[in-house]
Design a protein around this motif. Structure first.
Motif, PDB file in Angstrom:
ATOM      1  N   ASP A 121       0.892  -1.269  -0.181  1.00 33.04           N
ATOM      2  CA  ASP A 121       0.015   0.289  -0.481  1.00 33.04           C
ATOM      3  C   ASP A 121       0.573   1.685  -0.077  1.00 33.04           C
ATOM      4  OD1 ASP A 121       0.847  -0.516   2.532  1.00 33.04           O
ATOM      5  OD2 ASP A 121      -0.478  -0.226   3.871  1.00 33.04           O
ATOM      6  N   ALA A 122       2.231   0.563  -0.320  1.00 33.93           N
ATOM      7  CA  ALA A 122       3.585   2.140  -0.291  1.00 33.93           C
ATOM      8  C   ALA A 122       3.899   2.161  -1.109  1.00 33.93           C
ATOM      9  CB  ALA A 122       4.140   2.236   0.956  1.00 33.93           C
ATOM     10  N   ALA A 123       3.908   3.427  -1.654  1.00 35.52           N
ATOM     11  CA  ALA A 123       5.775   3.278  -3.417  1.00 35.52           C
ATOM     12  C   ALA A 123       6.734   3.677  -3.023  1.00 35.52           C
ATOM     13  CB  ALA A 123       4.665   4.469  -4.166  1.00 35.52           C
ATOM     14  N   VAL A 124       7.101   3.184  -1.689  1.00 35.26           N
ATOM     15  CA  VAL A 124       8.116   3.086  -0.610  1.00 35.26           C
ATOM     16  C   VAL A 124       8.932   2.740  -0.306  1.00 35.26           C
ATOM     17  CG1 VAL A 124       9.267   5.143   0.768  1.00 35.26           C
ATOM     18  CG2 VAL A 124       7.465   6.200  -0.492  1.00 35.26           C
ATOM     19  N   ALA A 125       9.666   2.524  -0.236  1.00 33.53           N
ATOM     20  CA  ALA A 125      10.700   1.204   0.124  1.00 33.53           C
ATOM     21  C   ALA A 125      11.159   1.943   1.524  1.00 33.53           C
ATOM     22  CB  ALA A 125      12.452   1.392  -0.367  1.00 33.53           C
ATOM     23  N   VAL A 126      11.584   1.553   2.278  1.00 30.12           N
ATOM     24  CA  VAL A 126      12.236   1.076   3.996  1.00 30.12           C
ATOM     25  C   VAL A 126      13.590   0.054   4.528  1.00 30.12           C
ATOM     26  CG1 VAL A 126      10.208   2.363   4.757  1.00 30.12           C
ATOM     27  CG2 VAL A 126      10.345   0.184   5.170  1.00 30.12           C
TER      28      VAL A 126
END
Length: 142
Positions: A26-31
């Motif tokens: 649900d996120a287009a961000v890598a952590v």
């Protein structure tokens, strides 16, 4: 048109450590997620990676492919391709390779900008590099 969102793990294969990053569906961000110290046995390392893939229910694994600045592939790219094949054989999800030019430099710059220095930086740079690889792959899908 962007591709469907999926839970993904990013991997930066190093000779001493393996950096791992995560991107939820649900996120287009890598952590940054984890730094796996090499055990000395690749099968054991790949087992630990498989455990992380299962833990986050990842649907794809993105492994950094170290290419030269001109895009050509040398010995390190061949080694990454070979290990990616071993990892793919140990997992039940697709494994893809993604160009990782500049990722460690980018990760170092991010950490420097955040004031992370010396030993503290060495402990996290691999998972930040994995996040840069995964973010680049996510962005390329749009």
């Amino acid at each position: 048109m962007p591709g469907p969102m999926m839970r993904a793990i990013g991997v930066d294969l190093g000779s001493v450590r393996i950096g791992v990053a995560f991107a939820p569906a649900d996120a287009a961000v890598a952590v940054p997620y984890e730094v796996l110290e090499r055990s000395g046995t690749r099968a054991r390392d790949h087992e630990a990676l498989a455990g992380m893939v299962a833990e986050v229910a990842a649907e794809v694994v993105v492994i950094g492919l170290p290419t030269s600045l001109d895009g050509s592939e040398g010995p390190s790219a061949a080694a990454a391709r070979a290990e990616a094949g071993e990892i793919a054989a140990a997992l039940d999800v697709p494994v893809v390779l993604h160009d990782e030019r500049y990722t460690t430099v980018t990760a170092e710059r991010i950490l420097a900008d955040q004031g992370v220095r010396g030993p503290a930086r060495r402990k996290v740079v691999d998972k930040v590099a994995a996040a840069v690889i995964l973010q680049s792959w996510l962005d390329a899908r749009d």
